[in-house]
Structures are given as structure tokens and as C-alpha cells.
Scaffold this active site. Structure first.
Site, short mmCIF file in Angstrom:
data_model
loop_
_atom_site.label_atom_id
_atom_site.label_comp_id
_atom_site.label_asym_id
_atom_site.label_seq_id
_atom_site.Cartn_x
_atom_site.Cartn_y
_atom_site.Cartn_z
N ARG A 17 42.59 28.85 46.74
CA ARG A 17 43.30 28.90 45.46
C ARG A 17 44.35 30.01 45.54
NH1 ARG A 17 41.64 31.76 39.93
NH2 ARG A 17 43.47 31.11 38.79
N GLU A 69 43.69 32.43 33.00
CA GLU A 69 43.17 33.35 31.98
C GLU A 69 44.13 33.59 30.81
OE1 GLU A 69 41.51 36.96 33.51
OE2 GLU A 69 40.04 35.90 34.72
N GLU A 99 36.93 31.72 39.67
CA GLU A 99 36.80 33.13 40.09
C GLU A 99 35.42 33.65 39.75
OE1 GLU A 99 39.64 36.15 38.85
OE2 GLU A 99 41.28 34.70 39.06
N HIS A 145 50.10 32.83 37.16
CA HIS A 145 49.04 33.85 37.19
C HIS A 145 49.65 35.19 36.77
CE1 HIS A 145 44.96 34.94 39.10
NE2 HIS A 145 45.40 36.07 38.56
N TYR A 154 32.75 36.85 35.29
CA TYR A 154 32.29 38.02 36.04
C TYR A 154 31.07 38.69 35.41
CZ TYR A 154 36.68 37.94 38.70
OH TYR A 154 37.71 37.57 39.53
N ASN A 211 36.73 31.35 34.97
CA ASN A 211 36.60 32.65 35.62
C ASN A 211 35.52 33.41 34.89
OD1 ASN A 211 38.77 31.97 37.18
ND2 ASN A 211 40.12 33.61 36.47
C1 NOJ Z 1 40.81 37.95 36.83
C2 NOJ Z 1 42.18 37.72 37.35
O1 NOJ Z 1 42.50 36.36 37.37
C3 NOJ Z 1 42.47 38.37 38.67
O2 NOJ Z 1 43.85 38.47 38.81
C4 NOJ Z 1 41.78 39.73 38.74
O3 NOJ Z 1 42.13 40.42 39.89
C5 NOJ Z 1 40.29 39.50 38.70
N1 NOJ Z 1 39.93 38.81 37.47
C6 NOJ Z 1 39.46 40.78 38.78
O4 NOJ Z 1 39.73 41.60 37.71
#
Ligand code: NOJ
Length: 490
Positions: free
Chosen positions: A98, A189, A396, A144, A331, A329
Site C-alpha cells: 500500500r 483517515e 494500517e 494521504h 491502533y 486503520n
Molecule cells: C496513521 C497514518 O495514516 C500514518 O500516516 C501514520 O504514520 C500512522 N497512523 C501512525 O501514526
């Protein structure tokens, strides 16, 4: 004892110290990938006719915006080292890569009707050809976060003319690369583009229009997304036969306690933090709760109408269902309860909840990222239950640390923990998860953290002119996971 033996023992020991992992294997057609983004890795900021993006412009003006006073002028130097990067991706054995395309590299004057940069076109052409020659499927993010500064001078995502500029740019990408690129992600995002970019000033263009700019920004992003999806569907899909999706990020919100109040706070949180972006695309409009609450607060604050813009019936028709897959995405997780003291107006004040964490959660080097694997499963189930089980591609997921840290056992544990939850979501909960993408291939320019924050499976030495790349242990582990489609890899 030789260095190699010491290294192997350390490697075995470190990778053995891990959490419990699932026994399930990933489905045969499950796709694994790895991701990067143009401004974070490319450098070559003024080469081949490229113009400044909002990141170049702001960081050139004010280096203090990043923790280490850095910028993406050189970054990982992937503008020159792209072939080496693809070699690293190939060796990882993933199904797809990607990457994102820099709008100002392709169209330096950015606006509708402007001229192509031949060098920019060739740069991505070479990358796409090289990926395909190596059996790696390109997944291309059209946008992006690197809005061309020319466009920002006329208001960026706050000016509705950006929709036509974006459509012009995206069409060019379909024309140039659509014969080979079959997976497009319209936006990465939108929450961060709009909230951090136009409301909380944590990201470029560093604007502070809380509770207004953020809503207007996403309104335009959603319309641009819907329109380009329909254009692709009607004009390109019949011949190119590709797929178009959008990547929406979400921090999962769980109730802080078992009380009905906290449970409701978590529901509100998910509607405002995920539904804001997902609901229009999956259900046709903003979540009813947002429409109602923001309308009411706007009236009380003296606005003549809601700060949340309204879609027309035509726009709703275009946006509703405008996805072939849903990028996600994810985390981390937070715990929700009502409260908080926020600026009025602001999105957080409209939402009215406060985030906390469980002190037992493992913190990463980033002040927003804790290891909470079950949150990913919770989120996948949320999407399944609320939106009729759409195909979700995790675009992500990754872990932050600092320094060289080649033996990155924390990243390995994070990845295994989160992937275990993906397996449970697929097999125990019936979630339609079609793939997983590790963020990131390389250490790179982590926005306002500069180069201090490392997300790479591969360490990059930013002190060396050569930007030397060294795979971390997590790279080797991910490689085994990808090869075996299993987490039982010892
Ligand atoms: C989201 C973003 O898409 C990416 O650019 C960023 O580096 C990562 N998360 C980590 O923060």
C-alpha cells in the site's frame, strides 16, 4: 561465541516472550500487506517539478512544528531508493504494497485543468511496474494528507471547489495507472485530515476552526469520495475491473465501567468518532445522534443553523454504498465516560465524553498508543453489527518505539496479539475481514513527531546519507506469519 550465534539466541529468546496467540490459521484468500505514504518516505521534495504540499510549506516556514525540527525534504529518500524498497517488500513475501501518490508530484499546479509533470508520472509508473513484475499487488492511496499548497491557498478542504480539483486528479490516476492498479483508496483517515488538520492544529494545515472547519472539511471529503467512486464505477470499472474503497481510522471506545451511563458514553463515542465518517458511506447520512446533538448545540450557541452541514438528497444517493471494501486503520482503544472540559464549539464538546485508559495497558512510545488487542476485535464486531458486515481491509496497524531497537519484541507481541484478535473476529464472530496491512514498511517521517517515532518493520538510519535500511526482528516474524498464514510460527 560468534556474533551470529549470540544474535540467534537473543532472537529466539525475545520472540519467545510473547502473549498467547490464536491457533486458527488465516483463510486461504486472506491478503497480507505492508504500507507507506508519499510524504513520509519519498523526500525529493522539489525534484521532477514537484511543488510544495501543505507539509512542505508549513515545515519550511516553521521547523518548530515537529519535535526534532525536521521535515520530509529527504525522509527515507525513497524518491531515489524505490527499487531497494520494493526489494525489501518482495523479500517480506506480502501479497500487496500500500503506497500513496503525491498529488503535487503528479500535478504541480494541482488545480483542475493543470498540467501533468512527466517526471512525476514516470516515478509512479516505474514503481507500479516493478511491483507487478515482482508479483506484488499495488494498493494505491490517492490522498494521504499531502494537499498541494496551491490548493490550500484557496481554502483546501474547506472550499467546495476542492471536490472538482480532487476529481480531476483522481481521474488522471485512473487514466495513467488504472490498467495496472486495481485497488484504490480515495482518502486516508478523513478524521485526521479534518479534525487534526482544520480543528486542533495537530497536523497540516494547522488550522483551529473547532466544531466548524472539521465538519465542513469532511463534508467535502465525503462528497469527493462518493463522486469519484461513482465516476470509477461508471467509466472505468467496466474495463479496468478494479475496486475503490476509503480508509477510515478508529480508536475503539469501550465503556469505562459497567454502568449504563458509561455504556451510553461509549455508544456516543463510536457514533461521533467512527459513525461521522462511516455512516454516510455505509448508511447514507451522518449518524442521527450527531445530526440531533450538533443541531441542538449550534442553536444554543447562536448559530443560525447546524454547524454540521446537510447532504442533499442527490449527494446521499451518490455517497450511500460508495465502497467495494472498507479500509480500516486501527491502533488503540480508550475507555469512555461522560464529561470533559472542551472549547465551545468543538467536536469533542459536541460529543461530550472523556477518554481514559486502563493503567495496566502497555504504553508505546507514542502518547496516544496503548496495546489493547481486544479493542480491534471489538471494533470489527461493531462494524459488522452496525453496517451489515462489509468487507473490511485493515489498511494500517502498528506499534511505535524509539531508537534503533532491532530486537523489537514489543512490536512482535503487539502484532501477534492484534492478529490473534483478527482471527477470533473472523472465526468466532463471523466478521468479513479480507486482509491486514502492517504500518509501516520503514521508519519514516511521523508527522509532528518527526523522525523520533519509529513504526518500521525496517530500521532506517536517518543519520546516514544512504538512509541505510536494516530489517528488525518484527520483519522476520511478519514474514513467517505471511508465509504460513498462521501465528504458530515456532
Ligand atoms: C496513521 C497514518 O495514516 C500514518 O500516516 C501514520 O504514520 C500512522 N497512523 C501512525 O501514526
Amino acid at each position: 561465541m560468534s556474533m551470529t550465534v549470540i544474535h540467534s539466541i537473543a532472537f529466539l529468546f525475545l520472540t519467545a516472550v510473547s502473549c498467547e496467540v490464536s491457533n486458527y490459521s488465516f483463510p486461504e484468500n486472506f491478503q497480507f500487506g505492508v504500507a507507506t505514504a508519499s510524504y513520509q518516505i519519498e523526500g525529493g521534495w522539489n525534484e521532477g517539478g514537484r511543488s510544495e504540499s501543505i507539509w512542505d510549506y508549513n515545515l519550511h516556514q516553521n521547523p518548530n512544528l515537529t519535535d526534532d525540527k525536521s521535515n520530509g525534504d529527504i525522509a527515507c529518500d525513497s524518491y531515489h531508493k524505490w527499487k531497494e524498497d520494493i526489494e525489501i517488500v518482495k523479500n517480506l513475501g506480502v501479497d500487496f504494497y500500500r503506497l500513496s501518490i503525491s498529488w503535487s508530484r503528479i500535478l504541480p499546479s494541482a488545480l483542475k485543468g493543470s498540467e501533468l509533470s512527466t517526471e512525476g508520472v514516470i516515478y509512479y509508473n516505474n514503481i507500479i511496474d516493478e511491483l507487478i513484475a515482482n508479483n506484488i499487488v499495488p494498493y494505491v492511496t490517492i490522498f494521504h494528507w499531502d494537499t498541494p499548497q496551491v490548493l490550500e491557498f484557496k481554502g483546501g478542504w474547506l472550499n467546495e471547489t476542492v471536490i472538482e480539483d480532487y476529481i480531476y486528479y483522481a481521474r488522471i490516476l485512473f487514466e495513467l495507472y488504472g490498467d495496472r492498479v486495481k485497488h484504490w483508496i480515495t482518502f486516508n483517515e478523513p478524521h485526521q485530515i479534518c479534525e487534526q488538520g482544520y480543528a486542533t492544529a495537530e497536523k497540516a494545515p494547522f488550522k483551529t476552526l473547532q466544531g466548524t472547519g472539521d465538519y465542513l472539511c469532511y463534508h467535502h471529503v465525503a462528497i469527493a469520495h462518493g463522486k469519484i467512486y461513482r465516476i470509477y464505477e461508471e467509466e472505468y470499472k467496466p474495463t479496468q475491473k478494479g475496486q475503490v474503497g476509503i480508509t477510515i481510522d478508529c480508536v475503539f471506545g469501550a465503556p469505562k465501567t459497567d454502568t449504563e451511563e458509561d455504556k451510553q458514553a461509549a455508544i456516543d463515542y463510536m457514533e461521533f468518532q467512527y459513525g461521522w465518517f462511516a455512516h454516510p458511506i455505509l448508511s447514507g447520512n451522518y449518524p442521527p445522534l450527531m445530526i440531533e446533538k450538533i443541531g441542538e448545540l449550534s442553536r444554543r450557541e447562536g448559530f443560525p443553523k447546524s454547524r454540521l452541514p446537510e447532504f442533499t438528497q442527490d449527494e446521499i444517493k451518490i455517497i450511500n454504498g460508495s465502497f467495494d471494501f472498507l479500509g480500516l486503520n486501527h491502533y488503540t482503544t480508550v475507555l469512555c465516560s461522560y464529561g470533559g472540559n472542551y472549547p465551545v464549539p468543538s467536536h469533542r464538546n459536541d460529543l461530550g465524553t472523556i477518554d481514559s485508559i486502563d493503567p495496566s495497558w502497555k504504553p508505546s512510545a507514542a502518547d496516544w498508543l496503548w496495546e489493547v488487542p481486544w479493542g480491534l476485535r471489538g471494533l470489527l464486531v461493531y462494524i459488522k453489527d452496525h453496517y451489515n458486515n462489509p468487507p473490511v481491509l485493515i489498511t494500517e496497524n502498528g506499534w511505535a518505539n524509539r531508537g534503533r531497537y532491532i530486537h523489537d519484541v514489543d512490536r512482535i507481541n503487539y502484532m501477534k496479539g492484534y492478529l490473534s484478535e483478527v482471527l477470533k473476529a473472523i472465526y468466532d464472530d463471523g466478521c468479513n475481514v479480507i486482509g491486514y496491512t502492517a504500518w509501516s514498511l520503514l521508519d519514516n517521517f511521523e508527522w509532528t513527531y518527526g523522525y523520533t517515532m519509529k513504526f518500521g518493520l525496517v530500521y532506517v538510519d536517518f543519520e546516514s546519507e544512504n538512509r541505510t535500511r536494516t530489517p528488525r526482528d518484527s520483519y522476520e516474524i511478519y514474514k513467517k506469519i505471511v508465509a504460513t498464514k498462521s501465528l504458530q510460527i515456532y
